[in-house]
Write a protein that holds these residues in place. Structure first.
Motif, PDB file in Angstrom:
ATOM      1  N   ASN A 138      36.658  31.591  47.786  1.00 46.35           N
ATOM      2  CA  ASN A 138      37.569  31.624  48.927  1.00 46.35           C
ATOM      3  C   ASN A 138      38.864  32.357  48.605  1.00 46.35           C
ATOM      4  O   ASN A 138      39.417  32.229  47.511  1.00 46.35           O
ATOM      5  N   VAL A 139      39.335  33.109  49.595  1.00 39.61           N
ATOM      6  CA  VAL A 139      40.635  33.765  49.469  1.00 39.61           C
ATOM      7  C   VAL A 139      41.715  32.699  49.626  1.00 39.61           C
ATOM      8  O   VAL A 139      41.675  31.906  50.583  1.00 39.61           O
ATOM      9  N   PRO A 140      42.690  32.609  48.697  1.00 37.61           N
ATOM     10  CA  PRO A 140      43.777  31.626  48.850  1.00 37.61           C
ATOM     11  C   PRO A 140      44.448  31.749  50.214  1.00 37.61           C
ATOM     12  O   PRO A 140      44.636  32.867  50.718  1.00 37.61           O
ATOM     13  N   HIS A 141      44.828  30.615  50.809  1.00 38.56           N
ATOM     14  CA  HIS A 141      45.374  30.615  52.165  1.00 38.56           C
ATOM     15  C   HIS A 141      46.598  31.512  52.309  1.00 38.56           C
ATOM     16  O   HIS A 141      46.762  32.199  53.316  1.00 38.56           O
ATOM     17  N   HIS A 142      47.476  31.518  51.302  1.00 45.37           N
ATOM     18  CA  HIS A 142      48.709  32.294  51.450  1.00 45.37           C
ATOM     19  C   HIS A 142      48.460  33.803  51.420  1.00 45.37           C
ATOM     20  O   HIS A 142      49.321  34.582  51.811  1.00 45.37           O
ATOM     21  N   LEU A 143      47.258  34.231  51.003  1.00 41.80           N
ATOM     22  CA  LEU A 143      46.928  35.665  50.990  1.00 41.80           C
ATOM     23  C   LEU A 143      46.143  36.099  52.221  1.00 41.80           C
ATOM     24  O   LEU A 143      45.911  37.284  52.419  1.00 41.80           O
ATOM     25  N   LEU A 185      44.622  35.330  42.499  1.00 41.95           N
ATOM     26  CA  LEU A 185      43.191  35.094  42.302  1.00 41.95           C
ATOM     27  C   LEU A 185      42.772  33.787  42.988  1.00 41.95           C
ATOM     28  O   LEU A 185      43.603  32.898  43.210  1.00 41.95           O
ATOM     29  N   PRO A 186      41.468  33.636  43.304  1.00 42.24           N
ATOM     30  CA  PRO A 186      40.977  32.353  43.817  1.00 42.24           C
ATOM     31  C   PRO A 186      41.285  31.225  42.833  1.00 42.24           C
ATOM     32  O   PRO A 186      41.371  31.440  41.613  1.00 42.24           O
TER      33      PRO A 186
END
Length: 416
Positions: free
Chosen positions: A351-356, A389-390
């Motif tokens: 998953n892509v981190p939420h803040h990105l 990074l994840p």
């Protein structure tokens, strides 16, 4: 004149082909096409002697289709159109569309390839192209989009030994001779993984012996080949050995050896664009961030030899070769992308981190997409520490700068 051994032993049916199990094995895509008599146009990409021509002919035999061959060297647009006209006439006899085989299709110019487009698209012909070069370099996009590309793998030692034993047991001429295969290492070595060359070497060795039984040993093979001149064309073992020596000389920072191997290729009539492409790959893989200008030089070299051609292209290639050989070396970019690709293969799509995350809609904003992202330009030096990074691999490192002045300046805290 007797037919060469390699031609006598060429498999006639797809089920008799040795090697390329991923294509012609029980579950192979080409095997399924043949069994369903639904062969579509495609391009076979692989090194010499891996069975490209054999596979094309076997497909035609197995599906009972007419088979036409065009030479990328001697055929012009008129020849292409003549084949297409012949193919159209076959429809009147209620025959399936014929297979048109083009060896070294990457040598067909744009006009020749354009002439094929309509016939491939409307099913007048089924095109099978063969090439030792990456087809995306020279095959026009319009034609490439209408053809699948299947990669042929180098034949294994087991494949080659099976081909060798078939020759001794099944060929009508050879099986009449008393031949004992005592050693095979030299036969395999001199064949360079090329089935056709393996059979040619066997035939040469046998032709040098007048007394039976013929006991084939490594020493006998070496002596026979020393006494018999063998010419390798630039698509065979010579091609791969010399380009390998050229690449390793540049990588090893030896401009004298690099220019020598360059001269060997040019003397043999090697395609200057092929050499220039290898220089681009070298610049990225072996020089990389130690001297980023090397990639610009190599790319300019490719453009220039396209404009100029031989004989002047030799000077451009020489300049680029020497520059790359003298450049500092680093493979950090090459290692970094391979490490990252290996991570993805192992971990899958994390998953892509939420803040990105991107937040173009109100719902995405409400879900917290983009919240907490720190805009680097708002901070001193246009930099701020944050996680990119994840979560599962947040501490991983893929790029490790190497010990050279350029990378040390770019990333002084991370040199190895």
């Amino acid at each position: 004149m007797s037919i060469p051994l390699a031609e006598r032993l060429r498999p006639k049916k797809i089920e008799n082909i040795i090697g390329q199990e991923h294509l012609v094995g029980d579950d192979g895509i080409i095997r399924k096409m043949v069994e369903n008599n639904a062969v579509t146009s495609f391009i076979l990409w692989g090194p010499p002697g891996t069975g490209k021509t054999t596979l094309a002919k076997a497909i035609a035999n197995s599906t009972k289709r007419d088979f036409f061959t065009l030479s990328a060297v001697s055929s012009g647009v008129k020849d292409v159109r003549d084949i297409i006209e012949k193919s159209k006439k076959l429809k009147f006899f209620d025959k399936p569309n014929p297979i048109v085989f083009i060896d070294e299709i990457h040598r067909f110019n744009k006009s020749q390839q354009d002439a094929l487009l309509g016939a491939v698209e409307d099913g007048t012909i089924t095109l099978i192209g063969a090439t030792t070069e990456n087809p995306s370099f020279e095959v026009i996009n319009a034609l490439l989009s209408r053809c699948q590309v299947y990669t042929l793998e180098p034949l294994s030692k087991e494949n080659l030994l099976e081909i060798l034993n078939n020759a001794l047991k099944k060929d009508e001429i050879i099986k009449q001779l008393k031949i004992k295969l005592l050693e095979t290492d030299a036969l395999l070595y001199f064949s360079g993984g090329d089935a056709r060359k393996l059979l040619n070497v066997l035939e040469i060795v046998i032709s040098t012996q007048s007394v039976q039984p013929i006991i084939i040993t490594d020493e006998l093979v070496k002596v026979a080949l020393q006494n018999k001149q063998i010419i390798y064309d630039k698509d065979g073992e010579w091609h791969y050995d010399v380009i390998s020596a050229f690449i390793k000389s540049v990588r090893g920072s030896d401009p004298n050896a690099a220019v020598y191997w360059l001269a060997r290729m040019l003397t043999a009539g090697e395609d200057v664009k092929f050499i220039a492409r290898r220089l681009i790959i070298l610049a990225a893989e072996d020089i990389g961030l130690a001297n980023p200008n090397a990639l610009l030089i190599a790319t300019s070299c490719f453009d220039a030899v396209n404009y100029i051609g031989m004989p002047e292209a030799r000077i451009i290639l020489s300049e680029a070769t020497i520059y790359l050989a003298l450049s500092p070396k680093s493979n950090s970019a090459y290692l970094a992308i391979d490490e990252a690709l290996a991570e993805i293969k192992k971990s899958g799509n994390l998953n892509v981190p939420h803040h990105l995350r991107n937040a173009p809609t109100k719902l995405m904003k409400e879900l917290g997409y983009g919240v907490g992202y720190k805009y680097p330009h708002s901070y001193p030096g246009n930099f701020i520490e944050q996680q990119y990074l994840p979560e599962e691999i947040k501490n991983n490192k893929y790029y490790i700068s190497q010990k050279n002045s350029h990378e040390s300046k770019l990333n002084p805290k991370n040199s190895k």
